[in-house]
Design a protein around this motif. Structure first.
Motif, PDB file in Angstrom:
ATOM      1  N   VAL A   1       0.839  -1.194   0.000  1.00  0.00           N
ATOM      2  CA  VAL A   1       0.000   0.000   0.000  1.00  0.00           C
ATOM      3  C   VAL A   1       0.878   1.250   0.000  1.00  0.00           C
ATOM      4  O   VAL A   1       0.649   2.191  -0.773  1.00  0.00           O
ATOM      5  N   PHE A   2       1.899   1.261   0.859  1.00  0.00           N
ATOM      6  CA  PHE A   2       2.804   2.410   0.933  1.00  0.00           C
ATOM      7  C   PHE A   2       3.489   2.650  -0.407  1.00  0.00           C
ATOM      8  O   PHE A   2       3.581   3.791  -0.876  1.00  0.00           O
ATOM      9  N   GLU A   3       3.968   1.581  -1.027  1.00  0.00           N
ATOM     10  CA  GLU A   3       4.669   1.718  -2.311  1.00  0.00           C
ATOM     11  C   GLU A   3       3.739   2.241  -3.401  1.00  0.00           C
ATOM     12  O   GLU A   3       4.162   3.017  -4.269  1.00  0.00           O
ATOM     13  N   ASN A   4       2.480   1.827  -3.377  1.00  0.00           N
ATOM     14  CA  ASN A   4       1.516   2.344  -4.343  1.00  0.00           C
ATOM     15  C   ASN A   4       1.380   3.854  -4.220  1.00  0.00           C
ATOM     16  O   ASN A   4       1.389   4.575  -5.225  1.00  0.00           O
ATOM     17  N   LEU A   5       1.267   4.332  -3.000  1.00  0.00           N
ATOM     18  CA  LEU A   5       1.143   5.772  -2.780  1.00  0.00           C
ATOM     19  C   LEU A   5       2.440   6.497  -3.140  1.00  0.00           C
ATOM     20  O   LEU A   5       2.420   7.595  -3.707  1.00  0.00           O
TER      21      LEU A   5
ATOM     22  N   ILE B   1      -2.361  10.668   3.897  1.00  0.00           N
ATOM     23  CA  ILE B   1      -3.298  10.051   2.958  1.00  0.00           C
ATOM     24  C   ILE B   1      -3.727   8.681   3.466  1.00  0.00           C
ATOM     25  O   ILE B   1      -4.905   8.297   3.343  1.00  0.00           O
ATOM     26  N   LEU B   2      -2.806   7.911   4.041  1.00  0.00           N
ATOM     27  CA  LEU B   2      -3.154   6.600   4.604  1.00  0.00           C
ATOM     28  C   LEU B   2      -4.264   6.725   5.638  1.00  0.00           C
ATOM     29  O   LEU B   2      -5.211   5.924   5.664  1.00  0.00           O
ATOM     30  N   LYS B   3      -4.144   7.722   6.492  1.00  0.00           N
ATOM     31  CA  LYS B   3      -5.158   7.936   7.512  1.00  0.00           C
ATOM     32  C   LYS B   3      -6.476   8.359   6.889  1.00  0.00           C
ATOM     33  O   LYS B   3      -7.551   7.871   7.267  1.00  0.00           O
ATOM     34  N   LEU B   4      -6.397   9.237   5.910  1.00  0.00           N
ATOM     35  CA  LEU B   4      -7.596   9.735   5.251  1.00  0.00           C
ATOM     36  C   LEU B   4      -8.366   8.620   4.561  1.00  0.00           C
ATOM     37  O   LEU B   4      -9.601   8.561   4.631  1.00  0.00           O
ATOM     38  N   ILE B   5      -7.662   7.702   3.892  1.00  0.00           N
ATOM     39  CA  ILE B   5      -8.324   6.631   3.136  1.00  0.00           C
ATOM     40  C   ILE B   5      -8.548   5.368   3.969  1.00  0.00           C
ATOM     41  O   ILE B   5      -8.877   4.313   3.432  1.00  0.00           O
TER      42      ILE B   5
ATOM     43  N   ASN C   1      -4.380   3.364   7.273  1.00  0.00           N
ATOM     44  CA  ASN C   1      -3.270   3.442   8.218  1.00  0.00           C
ATOM     45  C   ASN C   1      -3.223   2.136   9.004  1.00  0.00           C
ATOM     46  O   ASN C   1      -4.250   1.585   9.411  1.00  0.00           O
ATOM     47  N   GLY C   2      -2.021   1.619   9.163  1.00  0.00           N
ATOM     48  CA  GLY C   2      -1.848   0.294   9.760  1.00  0.00           C
ATOM     49  C   GLY C   2      -1.801  -0.808   8.722  1.00  0.00           C
ATOM     50  O   GLY C   2      -1.456  -1.954   9.041  1.00  0.00           O
ATOM     51  N   GLN C   3      -2.148  -0.479   7.469  1.00  0.00           N
ATOM     52  CA  GLN C   3      -2.119  -1.449   6.378  1.00  0.00           C
ATOM     53  C   GLN C   3      -1.018  -1.116   5.368  1.00  0.00           C
ATOM     54  O   GLN C   3      -0.951  -1.720   4.301  1.00  0.00           O
ATOM     55  N   GLU C   4      -0.145  -0.156   5.716  1.00  0.00           N
ATOM     56  CA  GLU C   4       0.798   0.363   4.730  1.00  0.00           C
ATOM     57  C   GLU C   4       1.763  -0.689   4.188  1.00  0.00           C
ATOM     58  O   GLU C   4       2.230  -0.589   3.055  1.00  0.00           O
ATOM     59  N   ASN C   5       2.070  -1.723   4.964  1.00  0.00           N
ATOM     60  CA  ASN C   5       3.009  -2.748   4.497  1.00  0.00           C
ATOM     61  C   ASN C   5       2.303  -3.944   3.863  1.00  0.00           C
ATOM     62  O   ASN C   5       2.968  -4.881   3.414  1.00  0.00           O
ATOM     63  N   ARG C   6       0.998  -3.893   3.801  1.00  0.00           N
ATOM     64  CA  ARG C   6       0.247  -4.999   3.219  1.00  0.00           C
ATOM     65  C   ARG C   6       0.322  -4.938   1.694  1.00  0.00           C
ATOM     66  O   ARG C   6       0.253  -3.872   1.096  1.00  0.00           O
TER      67      ARG C   6
ATOM     68  N   ALA D   1      -0.945  -4.868  -1.862  1.00  0.00           N
ATOM     69  CA  ALA D   1      -2.218  -4.309  -2.319  1.00  0.00           C
ATOM     70  C   ALA D   1      -3.156  -5.369  -2.875  1.00  0.00           C
ATOM     71  O   ALA D   1      -4.379  -5.241  -2.765  1.00  0.00           O
ATOM     72  N   GLY D   2      -2.603  -6.427  -3.456  1.00  0.00           N
ATOM     73  CA  GLY D   2      -3.443  -7.483  -4.016  1.00  0.00           C
ATOM     74  C   GLY D   2      -4.249  -8.226  -2.971  1.00  0.00           C
ATOM     75  O   GLY D   2      -5.227  -8.912  -3.312  1.00  0.00           O
ATOM     76  N   LEU D   3      -3.886  -8.109  -1.703  1.00  0.00           N
ATOM     77  CA  LEU D   3      -4.597  -8.795  -0.626  1.00  0.00           C
ATOM     78  C   LEU D   3      -5.692  -7.931  -0.007  1.00  0.00           C
ATOM     79  O   LEU D   3      -6.422  -8.401   0.872  1.00  0.00           O
ATOM     80  N   LEU D   4      -5.816  -6.704  -0.456  1.00  0.00           N
ATOM     81  CA  LEU D   4      -6.857  -5.824   0.082  1.00  0.00           C
ATOM     82  C   LEU D   4      -8.227  -6.254  -0.409  1.00  0.00           C
ATOM     83  O   LEU D   4      -8.373  -6.887  -1.457  1.00  0.00           O
ATOM     84  N   SER D   5      -9.265  -5.877   0.348  1.00  0.00           N
ATOM     85  CA  SER D   5     -10.633  -6.101  -0.115  1.00  0.00           C
ATOM     86  C   SER D   5     -10.917  -5.173  -1.292  1.00  0.00           C
ATOM     87  O   SER D   5     -10.169  -4.230  -1.567  1.00  0.00           O
ATOM     88  N   HIS D   6     -12.018  -5.426  -1.988  1.00  0.00           N
ATOM     89  CA  HIS D   6     -12.396  -4.582  -3.124  1.00  0.00           C
ATOM     90  C   HIS D   6     -12.533  -3.120  -2.694  1.00  0.00           C
ATOM     91  O   HIS D   6     -12.010  -2.210  -3.359  1.00  0.00           O
ATOM     92  N   GLY D   7     -13.207  -2.900  -1.575  1.00  0.00           N
ATOM     93  CA  GLY D   7     -13.390  -1.537  -1.098  1.00  0.00           C
ATOM     94  C   GLY D   7     -12.076  -0.867  -0.746  1.00  0.00           C
ATOM     95  O   GLY D   7     -11.863   0.312  -1.052  1.00  0.00           O
ATOM     96  N   GLN D   8     -11.168  -1.606  -0.106  1.00  0.00           N
ATOM     97  CA  GLN D   8      -9.869  -1.044   0.259  1.00  0.00           C
ATOM     98  C   GLN D   8      -9.055  -0.679  -0.973  1.00  0.00           C
ATOM     99  O   GLN D   8      -8.335   0.324  -0.982  1.00  0.00           O
ATOM    100  N   LYS D   9      -9.177  -1.477  -2.030  1.00  0.00           N
ATOM    101  CA  LYS D   9      -8.489  -1.148  -3.287  1.00  0.00           C
ATOM    102  C   LYS D   9      -9.049   0.150  -3.875  1.00  0.00           C
ATOM    103  O   LYS D   9      -8.300   0.969  -4.422  1.00  0.00           O
ATOM    104  N   GLN D  10     -10.360   0.325  -3.763  1.00  0.00           N
ATOM    105  CA  GLN D  10     -10.971   1.565  -4.243  1.00  0.00           C
ATOM    106  C   GLN D  10     -10.421   2.760  -3.461  1.00  0.00           C
ATOM    107  O   GLN D  10     -10.106   3.804  -4.040  1.00  0.00           O
TER     108      GLN D  10
END
Length: 284
Positions: free
Chosen positions: A134-138, A167-171, A174-179, A181-190
């Motif tokens: 997630v962090f790398e995507n941002l 931005i992590l906090k806003l979306i 936060n706390g998922q920055e090292n996860r 991205a392919g493992l995120l839920s559909h909503g989290q990817k949005q």
């Protein structure tokens, strides 16, 4: 880098705003080079788009004010996607004018130039770099010098890291920055994709059905996110979920498109009670 994301937007002057819910600084954008003295950041006049004689857009007139969150609704085939294609330069209008601010003629610009000017678009299906965190995507979406040498040897400074954390906090990631991205839920990817757009500091955000496929809880959180962005960015939301539209409209304007033109415009309550809208879209 996907072409969906703006590679570089112009430098903006900002005044500091305080994020109401989280207590973090979140800048209110004042577009530099975009004349908005008339109060509109987007102005469409008499836009027509014809495909082999079929008018996907028919003499469309629409304007979005600086800092406004505008909801666009309408039945399938109403011209919503084509309108966004015109704004982003993907489709050239057959007739009419489209201005970003007062002086930037979108009909004479390429898709890249429009993205560079400060218009960010999110499509319905989320597109993130699934093998990266997630962090790398941002980080990859951040507005910075993307030249090869700079990219290879750059190290994020504290201000850039702070921006990503904000931005992590806003979306809500936060706390998922090292996860990954392919493992995120559909909503989290949005949310991540919205965050990637925000890293580019766009002045106008175009969001195409941002809650499609989301759970009820994710839809509620997305409404909260967009309400927090209200006034800090100008936002156009195309959506079919009427419950979601009610949550984010909040007395602002809702525009109803039908057969390529504006059928009705007003508050959600006004358009819901409009007999023409009921007949062609909402149903009784």
């Amino acid at each position: 880098m996907s072409e969906m994301y703006n590679r570089a937007a112009p430098q903006d002057t900002v005044d500091n705003g305080q994020h109401a819910d989280h207590g973090t600084s979140y800048a209110r954008i004042k577009p530099e080079g975009v004349d908005t003295t008339h109060g509109a950041i987007l102005y469409l006049e008499n836009i027509t788009v014809s495909f082999d004689g079929f008018k996907a857009i028919n003499n469309l007139n629409l304007d979005i004010s600086v800092g406004e969150l505008r909801c666009i609704i309408g039945p399938n085939g109403a011209g919503k996607t084509t309108m966004m294609d015109v704004i982003t330069g993907k489709t050239r209008p057959t007739a009419g004018t489209a201005f970003f601010g007062q002086s930037i003629d979108l009909t004479k610009m390429t898709e890249y130039e429009i993205a560079h000017a400060g218009i960010g678009r999110k499509f319905q299906r989320p597109t993130v770099f699934e093998q990266h965190s997630v962090f790398e995507n941002l980080e990859m979406a951040m507005k910075m010098d993307k030249r090869v040498k700079t990219t290879l040897f750059a190290r994020l400074n504290s201000e850039q890291i702070g921006k990503i954390e904000e931005i992590l906090k806003l979306i809500r990631l936060n706390g998922q920055e090292n996860r990954v991205a392919g493992l995120l839920s559909h909503g989290q990817k949005q949310w991540l994709e919205i965050g990637m757009l925000l890293m580019q500091e766009p002045q106008l955000l175009l969001l195409d059905e941002p809650v499609a496929g989301m759970s009820d809880a994710e839809t509620v959180r997305t409404a909260e996110l967009l309400n927090e962005l209200r006034g800090k960015h100008s936002i156009m939301v195309v959506e079919h979920d009427m419950g979601f539209v009610e949550e984010i409209a909040q007395g602002g304007k809702v525009t109803v498109l039908h057969e390529g033109s504006v059928l009705a415009e007003g508050t959600m309550q006004q358009v819901q009670s409009d007999d023409r809208v009921i007949e062609v879209y909402l149903g009784r």
